[in-house]
Write a protein that holds these residues in place. Sequence first.
Motif, mmCIF file in Angstrom:
data_model
loop_
_atom_site.group_PDB
_atom_site.id
_atom_site.type_symbol
_atom_site.label_atom_id
_atom_site.label_comp_id
_atom_site.label_asym_id
_atom_site.label_seq_id
_atom_site.Cartn_x
_atom_site.Cartn_y
_atom_site.Cartn_z
ATOM 1 N N ALA A 105 20.024 41.853 35.498
ATOM 2 C CA ALA A 105 19.963 41.484 36.992
ATOM 3 C C ALA A 105 19.431 39.992 37.302
ATOM 4 O O ALA A 105 18.324 39.753 36.628
ATOM 5 C CB ALA A 105 19.448 42.426 37.646
ATOM 6 N N LEU A 106 20.210 39.162 37.956
ATOM 7 C CA LEU A 106 19.907 37.715 38.280
ATOM 8 C C LEU A 106 19.483 37.588 39.745
ATOM 9 O O LEU A 106 20.252 38.057 40.554
ATOM 10 C CB LEU A 106 20.922 37.021 37.599
ATOM 11 N N ASP A 191 38.758 46.773 25.798
ATOM 12 C CA ASP A 191 37.456 46.119 25.616
ATOM 13 C C ASP A 191 37.194 45.392 27.123
ATOM 14 O O ASP A 191 37.957 44.427 27.508
ATOM 15 C CB ASP A 191 37.315 45.082 24.712
ATOM 16 N N MET A 192 36.109 45.699 27.415
ATOM 17 C CA MET A 192 35.571 44.588 28.742
ATOM 18 C C MET A 192 34.422 43.909 28.215
ATOM 19 O O MET A 192 33.517 44.335 27.516
ATOM 20 C CB MET A 192 35.194 45.877 29.715
ATOM 21 N N PRO A 193 34.070 42.763 28.956
ATOM 22 C CA PRO A 193 32.975 41.834 28.477
ATOM 23 C C PRO A 193 31.702 42.311 29.186
ATOM 24 O O PRO A 193 31.679 43.157 30.147
ATOM 25 C CB PRO A 193 33.536 40.464 29.283
ATOM 26 N N HIS A 194 30.659 41.816 28.493
ATOM 27 C CA HIS A 194 29.479 42.121 28.950
ATOM 28 C C HIS A 194 28.919 41.050 30.218
ATOM 29 O O HIS A 194 29.386 40.260 30.131
ATOM 30 C CB HIS A 194 28.273 41.987 27.804
ATOM 31 N N VAL A 195 28.334 41.734 31.219
ATOM 32 C CA VAL A 195 28.269 40.926 32.342
ATOM 33 C C VAL A 195 26.757 40.709 32.706
ATOM 34 O O VAL A 195 25.981 41.966 32.529
ATOM 35 C CB VAL A 195 29.090 41.488 33.360
ATOM 36 N N ILE A 196 26.384 40.093 33.889
ATOM 37 C CA ILE A 196 25.207 40.142 34.694
ATOM 38 C C ILE A 196 25.478 40.345 35.772
ATOM 39 O O ILE A 196 26.366 40.129 36.502
ATOM 40 C CB ILE A 196 24.424 38.527 34.506
ATOM 41 N N VAL A 197 24.649 40.964 36.863
ATOM 42 C CA VAL A 197 24.683 41.395 38.106
ATOM 43 C C VAL A 197 23.893 40.402 38.889
ATOM 44 O O VAL A 197 22.582 40.178 38.742
ATOM 45 C CB VAL A 197 24.763 43.099 38.375
ATOM 46 N N LYS A 210 29.145 40.098 41.371
ATOM 47 C CA LYS A 210 28.619 40.204 42.520
ATOM 48 C C LYS A 210 29.255 41.256 43.560
ATOM 49 O O LYS A 210 30.592 41.361 43.071
ATOM 50 C CB LYS A 210 28.620 38.817 43.303
ATOM 51 N N PRO A 211 28.547 41.574 44.577
ATOM 52 C CA PRO A 211 29.523 42.811 45.270
ATOM 53 C C PRO A 211 30.683 42.126 46.020
ATOM 54 O O PRO A 211 30.912 40.929 46.214
ATOM 55 C CB PRO A 211 28.357 43.188 46.366
ATOM 56 N N ASN A 225 29.980 48.572 44.674
ATOM 57 C CA ASN A 225 29.061 47.901 45.264
ATOM 58 C C ASN A 225 27.877 48.701 45.274
ATOM 59 O O ASN A 225 26.641 47.924 44.914
ATOM 60 C CB ASN A 225 29.328 47.588 46.819
ATOM 61 N N TYR A 226 27.943 50.003 45.278
ATOM 62 C CA TYR A 226 26.788 50.839 45.159
ATOM 63 C C TYR A 226 26.131 50.650 43.983
ATOM 64 O O TYR A 226 24.883 50.762 43.533
ATOM 65 C CB TYR A 226 26.955 52.217 45.802
ATOM 66 N N ARG A 227 27.073 51.046 42.825
ATOM 67 C CA ARG A 227 26.520 50.766 41.587
ATOM 68 C C ARG A 227 25.938 49.298 41.147
ATOM 69 O O ARG A 227 24.769 49.396 40.506
ATOM 70 C CB ARG A 227 27.770 50.981 40.514
ATOM 71 N N LEU A 228 26.560 48.430 41.580
ATOM 72 C CA LEU A 228 26.044 46.903 41.148
ATOM 73 C C LEU A 228 24.794 46.695 41.993
ATOM 74 O O LEU A 228 23.778 46.273 41.417
ATOM 75 C CB LEU A 228 26.736 46.092 41.733
ATOM 76 N N SER A 229 24.658 47.359 43.412
ATOM 77 C CA SER A 229 23.255 47.058 44.007
ATOM 78 C C SER A 229 22.369 47.804 43.475
ATOM 79 O O SER A 229 21.070 47.385 43.241
ATOM 80 C CB SER A 229 23.489 47.711 45.530
#
Length: 284
Positions: A105-106, A191-197, A210-211, A225-229
């Motif tokens: 998380a950034l 396959d899905m990429p790895h990400v930063i939130v 981002k949301p 948005n809920y999961r990302l937050s």
Amino acid sequence: MSSTQLEVVLSFVGPDITKQHTNFREPIEAKQRLAITIRYLASGDSMHYNYRVGVQTVSDCIHLTTKAIKKRMMSRFLPRPTRETWEKVSQDFWEKWDFPNCLGALDGKHINIVAPPGSGSLFYNYKGTFSLVLLALVDAQYRFLAVQVGDFGRTSDGGVFRNSALARELENQTLNIPPPKPLPGTAFLGDMPHVIVADAAFPLKSYLLKPYGGRNLPRDRQKFNYRLSRARMSVEKAFGILAARWRIFLRPIHMGVEKVDTLVMAACILHNFLSRPGDAECSK
């Protein structure tokens, strides 16, 4: 910080903060220099607090010790992430925050400072204070994975990120990030990429989520948005723990900009040190 943990830190930085004896006076012991620095960080007291030494001596002790912490402890407690590190972080985010393929998380945090002479509005931020920006990538256990400090307070979080070494390495794919893989329970999507939130202040990238913006969103976007937050809360909690542990961040820091940079880096390293009990209780 326990006495045992203090001794562990001293085992790392002791040689760098030990001064030679002279004919004029006895030097301050390395352990006392470290204790002064830890108290200054943890209490938020002014350098004029009664440390039983002069104000300039206190300043010199703090700067010398924070430089030594950054030099001697960074490679162990804030190292460059490896492929194995990223995979562990991704697994932790899935197990703790229900967010798959997440590498961290950034967010940015304003470190309040006393305005440097002649700096104009460079350090003046939208909150009406003068600050430097701490940009941090945090894992699911509230530990720092990557840290950058020193950007002007007037710069937005997105602007700080765009000009950061982290952004360049993500764009150039030089961070040893694991290859894409299927999301848990949804292998049919491929396959899905790895990400930063991150929050809405950051740019949307293939590696940075981002949301969704706007109101009255469809239910699937609301869930996203809920999961990302929830996952992004880890960086907010890390900043909260950092400020609660090192109360110097609750007031403007009266130091030169370069010294503040070093102090913040040292505080982040010590935060990681104290967040890893197995390492914090044993010597190097």
